[in-house]
Scaffold this motif. Structure first.
Motif, PDB file in Angstrom:
ATOM      1  N   TYR A  96      -9.616  30.436 -91.866  1.00 51.84           N
ATOM      2  CA  TYR A  96      -8.256  30.541 -91.331  1.00 51.84           C
ATOM      3  C   TYR A  96      -7.168  30.146 -92.320  1.00 51.84           C
ATOM      4  O   TYR A  96      -6.026  30.582 -92.172  1.00 51.84           O
ATOM      5  CB  TYR A  96      -8.113  29.646 -90.089  1.00 51.84           C
ATOM      6  N   VAL A  97      -7.511  29.300 -93.297  1.00 54.21           N
ATOM      7  CA  VAL A  97      -6.475  28.788 -94.205  1.00 54.21           C
ATOM      8  C   VAL A  97      -6.873  29.058 -95.652  1.00 54.21           C
ATOM      9  O   VAL A  97      -8.019  29.402 -95.948  1.00 54.21           O
ATOM     10  CB  VAL A  97      -6.250  27.265 -94.010  1.00 54.21           C
ATOM     11  N   GLY A 147       6.557  23.377 -93.003  1.00 55.29           N
ATOM     12  CA  GLY A 147       8.008  23.510 -92.885  1.00 55.29           C
ATOM     13  C   GLY A 147       8.553  24.824 -93.392  1.00 55.29           C
ATOM     14  O   GLY A 147       9.774  24.999 -93.455  1.00 55.29           O
ATOM     15  N   GLN A 148       7.668  25.768 -93.750  1.00 57.52           N
ATOM     16  CA  GLN A 148       8.133  27.035 -94.292  1.00 57.52           C
ATOM     17  C   GLN A 148       7.948  28.154 -93.265  1.00 57.52           C
ATOM     18  O   GLN A 148       6.832  28.528 -92.940  1.00 57.52           O
ATOM     19  CB  GLN A 148       7.371  27.372 -95.579  1.00 57.52           C
ATOM     20  N   GLN A 149       9.032  28.640 -92.744  1.00 57.09           N
ATOM     21  CA  GLN A 149       8.970  29.640 -91.688  1.00 57.09           C
ATOM     22  C   GLN A 149       8.384  30.969 -92.173  1.00 57.09           C
ATOM     23  O   GLN A 149       7.850  31.738 -91.388  1.00 57.09           O
ATOM     24  CB  GLN A 149      10.374  29.879 -91.118  1.00 57.09           C
ATOM     25  N   SER A 150       8.475  31.220 -93.480  1.00 59.33           N
ATOM     26  CA  SER A 150       7.979  32.493 -94.003  1.00 59.33           C
ATOM     27  C   SER A 150       6.464  32.541 -94.093  1.00 59.33           C
ATOM     28  O   SER A 150       5.882  33.591 -94.317  1.00 59.33           O
ATOM     29  CB  SER A 150       8.577  32.748 -95.393  1.00 59.33           C
ATOM     30  N   ILE A 151       5.811  31.368 -93.936  1.00 57.63           N
ATOM     31  CA  ILE A 151       4.352  31.306 -94.038  1.00 57.63           C
ATOM     32  C   ILE A 151       3.767  30.989 -92.666  1.00 57.63           C
ATOM     33  O   ILE A 151       4.144  30.014 -92.019  1.00 57.63           O
ATOM     34  CB  ILE A 151       3.912  30.239 -95.058  1.00 57.63           C
ATOM     35  N   ARG A 152       2.839  31.829 -92.228  1.00 53.56           N
ATOM     36  CA  ARG A 152       2.217  31.647 -90.912  1.00 53.56           C
ATOM     37  C   ARG A 152       1.140  30.562 -90.996  1.00 53.56           C
ATOM     38  O   ARG A 152       0.246  30.618 -91.836  1.00 53.56           O
ATOM     39  CB  ARG A 152       1.592  32.965 -90.449  1.00 53.56           C
ATOM     40  N   VAL A 153       1.260  29.566 -90.146  1.00 53.78           N
ATOM     41  CA  VAL A 153       0.331  28.442 -90.144  1.00 53.78           C
ATOM     42  C   VAL A 153      -0.749  28.673 -89.093  1.00 53.78           C
ATOM     43  O   VAL A 153      -0.451  29.028 -87.948  1.00 53.78           O
ATOM     44  CB  VAL A 153       1.071  27.118 -89.850  1.00 53.78           C
ATOM     45  N   SER A 154      -2.013  28.496 -89.475  1.00 52.58           N
ATOM     46  CA  SER A 154      -3.118  28.633 -88.537  1.00 52.58           C
ATOM     47  C   SER A 154      -3.475  27.259 -87.992  1.00 52.58           C
ATOM     48  O   SER A 154      -4.003  26.402 -88.715  1.00 52.58           O
ATOM     49  CB  SER A 154      -4.335  29.256 -89.227  1.00 52.58           C
ATOM     50  N   TRP A 155      -3.190  27.041 -86.719  1.00 51.06           N
ATOM     51  CA  TRP A 155      -3.501  25.745 -86.113  1.00 51.06           C
ATOM     52  C   TRP A 155      -5.002  25.544 -85.949  1.00 51.06           C
ATOM     53  O   TRP A 155      -5.490  24.409 -85.991  1.00 51.06           O
ATOM     54  CB  TRP A 155      -2.781  25.613 -84.773  1.00 51.06           C
ATOM     55  N   GLY A 157      -7.190  26.586 -88.143  1.00 50.47           N
ATOM     56  CA  GLY A 157      -7.604  26.135 -89.465  1.00 50.47           C
ATOM     57  C   GLY A 157      -7.268  24.679 -89.706  1.00 50.47           C
ATOM     58  O   GLY A 157      -8.073  23.922 -90.272  1.00 50.47           O
ATOM     59  N   ILE A 158      -6.079  24.265 -89.270  1.00 46.32           N
ATOM     60  CA  ILE A 158      -5.681  22.861 -89.430  1.00 46.32           C
ATOM     61  C   ILE A 158      -6.590  21.954 -88.603  1.00 46.32           C
ATOM     62  O   ILE A 158      -7.004  20.881 -89.058  1.00 46.32           O
ATOM     63  CB  ILE A 158      -4.208  22.676 -89.031  1.00 46.32           C
ATOM     64  N   GLY A 159      -6.943  22.397 -87.400  1.00 49.85           N
ATOM     65  CA  GLY A 159      -7.828  21.610 -86.545  1.00 49.85           C
ATOM     66  C   GLY A 159      -9.201  21.417 -87.176  1.00 49.85           C
ATOM     67  O   GLY A 159      -9.737  20.298 -87.215  1.00 49.85           O
TER      68      GLY A 159
END
Length: 298
Positions: A96-97, A147-155, A157-159
């Protein structure tokens, strides 16, 4: 003494760099269609086999080993289950990341370790450690692009990445407290065996006709070499030659090595803000460990 310290630093740096290469190899294996079950099983099966061979050769070459007990051996195998979970969770996060985000999430084990230390010793950490934790958290926000809106964050993947950090924290604690009287290679073998058992328990249903045994030759050798064989050998040879504070700083090389490997091998881009976050985490590791003076065995 200077030569020994330099030699120890090189060993530790090479061990950390070996770990740093691992996540990029996993990404490359994923790009060829292999899955997490195939990646982790190939790494640990070949890693356990390699360490078993090294133990057999080492037993013939070196002096008689310290007599082991079944109880302590079982404790090391159980401790190794957290090592297996670390790999499973980290490799799931890699789906995911990016490599840079994955390794930054794994390094959250630094502040998790501070919390574990606080609970065990029932003592609040000093001001310098608290400052380091704050820097790590700030660096993580930047490095994971939260904090970067242009980059999609995978929650997801973070989990998985934070779960890997938690399992890695347990691994670090157990590896520094269980079976210390055992030779390093034997300790590594027992812990890797525990990790292999955990991975088989998790992925046993995936060992079927769809399981691609081609992974063992395609990526398993590289993954086992850089993930389960070389690092324990290099780190156990290098760490006794330098103090623990310097060792912890050098081990943090794993982060930039991971990012650079991903950049050169899979063309993974890292923004300026993300690099800033990475260097903040490195700064925090240095802050936590600089000035520690522990005697080096002569």
């Amino acid at each position: 003494m200077i030569n020994d310290k330099l030699k120890g630093g090189i060993y530790v740096a090479l061990g950390a760099s070996s770990y740093g290469m691992l996540t990029t190899f996993v990404k490359m294996a994923y790009s060829e269609g292999f899955n997490t079950a195939e990646v982790t099983l190939s790494q640990y099966v070949l890693g356990a086999f390699g360490l078993l061979l090294l133990n057999q050769f080492g037993r013939k070459k070196h002096s008689p080993l310290v007599k082991s007990t079944t109880y302590t051996a079982i404790k090391l195998v159980l401790a190794g289950t957290s090592l297996g979970l670390t790999s499973v969770f980290l490799y799931l996060a890699m789906q995911y990341v990016s490599v840079s985000v994955g390794i930054v999430l794994l390094m959250q084990s630094v502040w998790m370790g501070v919390i574990v230390e606080m609970i065990i010793h029932k003592k609040l950490p000093g001001a310098r450690k608290l400052l380091a934790v704050i820097i790590i958290l700030g660096g993580t926000v930047l490095a994971t692009a939260l904090g970067q809106q242009s980059i999609r964050v995978s929650w997801a993947g973070i989990g998985w990445g934070l779960s890997a950090a938690l399992a890695y924290t347990a691994t670090m604690y157990s590896s520094n407290s269980v079976g210390l009287q055992f030779p390093p290679l034997k300790r590594s073998l027992l812990m890797i065996s525990g990790g292999l058992i955990m991975i088989i328990v998790i992925f046993h249903a995936h060992i079927n006709l769809d399981f691609s045994f081609r992974i063992f030759l395609r990526w398993g050798i590289l993954l086992s070499l850089f993930g389960t064989i070389l690092p324990p050998i290099l780190l156990t040879r290098g760490m006794p030659l330098i103090d623990m504070g310097l060792g912890a700083i050098i081990v943090s090389l794993e982060i930039p090595v991971s990012v650079l490997m991903a950049f050169f091998l899979i063309n993974e881009r890292v923004s300026g803000l993300q690099w800033t976050g990475v260097f903040m985490i490195l700064l925090a590791v240095v802050l936590m460990n600089i000035g520690k003076r522990e005697p080096v065995p002569k």
